[in-house]
Design an enzyme around this catalytic site. Structure first.
Site, mmCIF file in Angstrom:
data_model
loop_
_atom_site.group_PDB
_atom_site.id
_atom_site.type_symbol
_atom_site.label_atom_id
_atom_site.label_comp_id
_atom_site.label_asym_id
_atom_site.label_seq_id
_atom_site.Cartn_x
_atom_site.Cartn_y
_atom_site.Cartn_z
ATOM 1 N N ASN A 1 0.720 -1.156 -0.033
ATOM 2 C CA ASN A 1 -0.030 -0.021 -0.134
ATOM 3 C C ASN A 1 0.991 1.399 0.108
ATOM 4 O O ASN A 1 2.151 1.315 0.019
ATOM 5 C CB ASN A 1 -1.037 0.018 1.031
ATOM 6 N N PRO B 1 -2.686 -11.646 10.719
ATOM 7 C CA PRO B 1 -3.029 -11.330 11.947
ATOM 8 C C PRO B 1 -2.809 -10.109 12.410
ATOM 9 O O PRO B 1 -2.357 -9.247 11.567
ATOM 10 C CB PRO B 1 -1.756 -12.212 12.685
ATOM 11 N N PHE C 1 -3.498 3.308 15.642
ATOM 12 C CA PHE C 1 -3.827 4.433 14.906
ATOM 13 C C PHE C 1 -5.095 4.013 13.987
ATOM 14 O O PHE C 1 -5.172 2.553 13.817
ATOM 15 C CB PHE C 1 -2.744 4.705 13.860
HETATM 16 O O1 C5P Z 1 -8.111 -2.165 11.679
HETATM 17 P P1 C5P Z 1 -7.456 -1.347 11.245
HETATM 18 O O2 C5P Z 1 -6.136 -1.505 10.152
HETATM 19 O O3 C5P Z 1 -8.127 0.183 10.949
HETATM 20 O O4 C5P Z 1 -6.296 -0.647 12.624
HETATM 21 C C1 C5P Z 1 -5.353 0.063 12.497
HETATM 22 C C2 C5P Z 1 -4.422 -0.063 13.658
HETATM 23 O O5 C5P Z 1 -4.100 -1.387 13.861
HETATM 24 C C3 C5P Z 1 -3.158 0.591 13.405
HETATM 25 O O6 C5P Z 1 -2.783 0.891 14.554
HETATM 26 C C4 C5P Z 1 -2.547 -0.658 12.858
HETATM 27 O O7 C5P Z 1 -1.122 -0.373 12.951
HETATM 28 C C5 C5P Z 1 -2.922 -1.578 13.377
HETATM 29 N N1 C5P Z 1 -2.835 -2.966 12.758
HETATM 30 C C6 C5P Z 1 -1.918 -3.825 13.181
HETATM 31 N N2 C5P Z 1 -2.050 -5.321 12.663
HETATM 32 C C7 C5P Z 1 -3.002 -5.484 11.366
HETATM 33 C C8 C5P Z 1 -3.939 -4.479 11.032
HETATM 34 C C9 C5P Z 1 -3.923 -3.099 11.757
HETATM 35 O O8 C5P Z 1 -1.249 -3.855 14.135
HETATM 36 N N3 C5P Z 1 -3.056 -6.703 10.785
#
Ligand code: C5P
Length: 427
Positions: free
Chosen positions: A223, A319, A337
């Site tokens: 991304n 995960p 975040f």
């Molecule tokens: O669920 P979402 O992707 O919006 O959540 C964002 C937050 O979760 C961020 O802090 C991101 O770094 C963390 N995150 C993570 N592992 C993932 C997905 C998101 O640590 N697989």
């Protein structure tokens, strides 16, 4: 007396229980100390074991109880000198007049009196005894000696005693003792923060940038995250006195001064490195990485040839790194975040709860002037309910300024006191 700088969740307390009816209160005290996040190991004198069993404290503290000075089995696990070094605080509650006399005289004929001499940690005593014994000249003389020697005394309360007397000598309630201990560490941390920076002595681990999910040896899914926000936060944490480990996805940014960087590629790789940091000891975990939600189920061993008009690639869910860390029993202060395009407040609050975070910073990525590749950002910060802290709006500013304000928000939450003990289960 030494004082190390990590946060409360990594503070080690030896609770020494001596002989007296107030020993039953120490069972509750273990619970309250653990509610505040302290690691607790219990030492019992012979006298204490007449009132309450080591098994009770083992169950409550989750650690073996130490009773003997030279028991080969116990020494093989954690010897008395190791135990003395492990402690950030030696709390003797209840402290009998006999133990106070031993401390005052410098005797070392059992585990506790030896620990007292062998530890460089602060020592607190909560005397509890019959009012006449408390008032006795010898006890008062020993008390003065202990105070002169730098021991902190939690003075006994007055009231009805188990023996039928009324007077001074009751151990204060466990909730009060635990709160005093917690406040002591908070005060000490505040003093350190004022002198050395808001996050002095704390180990901050930050994930940043995108992840790269391989399709075959030459192609990947990723991304547009640049990692700028995470790198700015790493620099701000270092400037605030923290030890900083930055677990970076593939980005072409320079490592901020003083920051230890670990390069990663995939989400699984980033999770693995994050878990390693957790094991090494992490006080604050900040997840800024834009982790790919899915990865390729089966990475092709060789470059995929363009044979047909269509290509099916099957994906499986990655995960959730931040949620996985937050689920660990011994977890750091967790910051997440959220990048949202609508209902920012609603989605962020839901994520805060779902991922068990302490704090979440979110921005509206539908705004073209902030976010992903921009040098500026604007954020809303929410705290978990137990902090009882108002949400904060961070106005549009450079990512460096936003990072500084996030450091302040983390510091404020970490030093939030009232109500920070979970009102967990009753005994
Ligand atoms: O669920 P979402 O992707 O919006 O959540 C964002 C937050 O979760 C961020 O802090 C991101 O770094 C963390 N995150 C993570 N592992 C993932 C997905 C998101 O640590 N697989």
């Amino acid at each position: 007396m030494s004082f190390d700088l990590s946060v409360i969740s990594s503070k080690n307390i030896i609770l020494a229980v001596t002989g007296g009816i107030a020993a039953y209160k120490s069972a509750i005290l273990v619970r309250r100390l653990k509610d505040y996040g302290f690691n607790v190991r219990v030492v019992m004198t012979q006298g204490a074991q007449a009132f309450i069993t080591p098994l009770t404290f083992q169950a409550l503290s989750g650690n073996p109880v130490h009773t003997e000075l030279l028991d080969p089995a116990a020494e093989a696990g954690m010897g008395h000198i190791e135990l003395a070094r492990w402690a950030d605080l030696l709390l003797v509650a209840p402290a009998s007049c006999d133990t106070m006399a031993k401390f005052a005289a410098g005797l070392a004929d059992d585990l506790l009196s030896t620990l007292y001499l062998a530890t460089s940690a602060p020592v607190w005593v909560a005397p509890a005894m019959n009012q006449q014994m408390w008032a006795a000249r010898a006890t008062q003389r020993n008390l003065n000696t202990l105070v002169d020697d730098g021991v902190h005394v939690i003075m006994p309360d007055a009231g009805a005693q188990a023996c039928g007397d009324v007077g001074l000598g009751r151990m204060p309630e466990p909730e009060d003792v635990a709160r005093q201990v917690m406040q002591y560490f908070h005060r000490a941390q505040r003093a350190v923060a004022e002198k050395f920076g808001l996050l002095a002595g704390q180990h901050v681990v930050i994930t940043a940038g995108p992840t790269r999910e391989a399709i075959d040896p030459v192609r990947y899914i990723s991304n547009h995250s640049t990692g700028k926000m995470g790198f700015a936060i790493a620099a701000a944490c270092y400037a605030a006195g923290a030890k900083v480990t930055l677990i970076a996805g593939p980005v072409s940014l320079e490592t901020p001064n003083g920051v230890r960087r670990i390069n990663t590629a995939s989400a699984l790789n980033m999770l693995d490195e994050s878990m390693k940091q957790l094991k090494e000891g992490c006080d604050i975990f900040i997840a800024t990485a834009a982790v790919a939600d899915y990865r390729v189920a089966q990475i092709a061993e060789h470059k995929i040839k363009k044979t047909g008009d269509e290509l099916q690639v099957s994906l499986v869910k990655n995960p959730d790194i931040v949620a996985a860390i937050a689920q660990q029993q011994k977890r750091p202060f967790m910051v997440g975040f959220a990048a949202e395009t609508r209902d920012v407040e609603k989605y962020a609050s839901e994520k805060l709860v779902a991922k068990k975070l302490d704090m979440i910073a979110c921005n509206d990525v539908s705004r073209p002037d902030i976010g992903f590749a921009s040098d500026e950002n604007a954020m809303m910060v929410f705290f978990a309910a137990q902090y009882q802290m108002e949400k904060r709006e961070l106005e549009k500013a450079s990512k460096q300024e936003i990072a500084q304000q996030l450091v302040e928000a983390i510091h404020d939450a970490l030093h939030y006191e009232a109500g920070s003990a979970q009102s967990s289960s009753l005994l």
